[in-house]
Design an enzyme around this catalytic site. Sequence first.
Site, PDB file in Angstrom:
ATOM      1  N   SER A 105      39.112   6.756  73.002  1.00  0.00           N
ATOM      2  CA  SER A 105      37.844   6.602  73.719  1.00  0.00           C
ATOM      3  C   SER A 105      36.808   7.619  73.242  1.00  0.00           C
ATOM      4  O   SER A 105      37.148   8.697  72.747  1.00  0.00           O
ATOM      5  CB  SER A 105      38.057   6.790  75.218  1.00  0.00           C
ATOM      6  OG  SER A 105      38.987   5.872  75.730  1.00  0.00           O
TER       7      SER A 105
HETATM    8  N1  SAH Z   1      43.437   7.076  76.693  1.00  0.00           N
HETATM    9  C1  SAH Z   1      43.444   6.585  75.336  1.00  0.00           C
HETATM   10  C2  SAH Z   1      42.669   5.292  75.208  1.00  0.00           C
HETATM   11  C3  SAH Z   1      43.438   4.325  74.390  1.00  0.00           C
HETATM   12  S1  SAH Z   1      42.808   2.673  74.338  1.00  0.00           S
HETATM   13  C4  SAH Z   1      42.940   7.627  74.366  1.00  0.00           C
HETATM   14  O1  SAH Z   1      42.303   8.609  74.787  1.00  0.00           O
HETATM   15  O2  SAH Z   1      43.218   7.498  73.173  1.00  0.00           O
HETATM   16  C5  SAH Z   1      43.717   1.908  75.651  1.00  0.00           C
HETATM   17  C6  SAH Z   1      45.218   1.967  75.571  1.00  0.00           C
HETATM   18  O3  SAH Z   1      45.734   1.192  76.650  1.00  0.00           O
HETATM   19  C7  SAH Z   1      45.829   1.369  74.299  1.00  0.00           C
HETATM   20  O4  SAH Z   1      46.676   2.321  73.710  1.00  0.00           O
HETATM   21  C8  SAH Z   1      46.617   0.153  74.801  1.00  0.00           C
HETATM   22  O5  SAH Z   1      47.802  -0.094  74.061  1.00  0.00           O
HETATM   23  C9  SAH Z   1      46.930   0.569  76.225  1.00  0.00           C
HETATM   24  N2  SAH Z   1      47.218  -0.535  77.136  1.00  0.00           N
HETATM   25  C10 SAH Z   1      46.646  -1.768  77.213  1.00  0.00           C
HETATM   26  N3  SAH Z   1      47.209  -2.497  78.204  1.00  0.00           N
HETATM   27  C11 SAH Z   1      48.163  -1.712  78.778  1.00  0.00           C
HETATM   28  C12 SAH Z   1      49.103  -1.893  79.844  1.00  0.00           C
HETATM   29  N4  SAH Z   1      49.192  -3.041  80.528  1.00  0.00           N
HETATM   30  N5  SAH Z   1      49.938  -0.867  80.161  1.00  0.00           N
HETATM   31  C13 SAH Z   1      49.878   0.318  79.483  1.00  0.00           C
HETATM   32  N6  SAH Z   1      49.020   0.541  78.468  1.00  0.00           N
HETATM   33  C14 SAH Z   1      48.171  -0.451  78.113  1.00  0.00           C
END
Ligand code: SAH
Length: 213
Positions: free
Chosen positions: A64
């Site tokens: 993000s």
């Molecule tokens: N907090 C992260 C943002 C990553 S993007 C950072 O700072 O890098 C969002 C993430 O949510 C991705 O890694 C994706 O695989 C995960 N995601 C999507 N759906 C999900 C679910 N149902 N349960 C757990 N993780 C999920």
Amino acid sequence: MKDTSKHLGMRHHLALLLEEKGIKDKVVLDAIRKVPRHLFLDSGFEAHAYQDKAFPIAAAQTISQPYTVAFQSSLLMAKAGSKILEIGTGSGYQTAVLCTMGLKVYSIERQSELFKKTKILLSKLGFNPKYLAFGDGYKGLPDYAPFDGILVTAAAPELPKALLAQLKIGGKMVIPVGDETQDMMCITRKSATDFEKKSFGKFRFVPMLANKN
Ligand code: SAH
């Protein structure tokens, strides 16, 4: 890769920029100054790590934008020692920011590649979340509930009921809701059945997916 005084300088600039963009929470800004974001990115993006931008990470996901990380972290209004559930560990950057804020962090990731990689990275860098889970964020972590705060870092089509149920009374859930673009919602649990909802503008996240396990 290393963390140098040059990186530290860039983080100070980033924190100043986020302050100019409206982030007021000193604990959050301090965490932005401390967490080495360049070590959470693939090396090709290292030079750009302290720009206020999102970047691709493994498994077609994104780290993000720093403003979004800081904004969501501020909305939680969590005191040090609070128990926080993060959905979407991803690169681990947001996890590291929450740990640096003195919070007890539980985080769930559904992509096994990212889960494994990030677990190793966080421990190598000395960040100590309470628990990293491989699984479906829609289900939350009922065994560890209730939580003082829940921070969702992927776009949810609607408010996940299981997560609302795992919120303490008085606790807050920060979650982007919507399809193409999302409303940043902050939900405060007022009582067992009463949830106050506030909206904090438009954002764009990768989708929160149902689990394939
Ligand atoms: N907090 C992260 C943002 C990553 S993007 C950072 O700072 O890098 C969002 C993430 O949510 C991705 O890694 C994706 O695989 C995960 N995601 C999507 N759906 C999900 C679910 N149902 N349960 C757990 N993780 C999920």
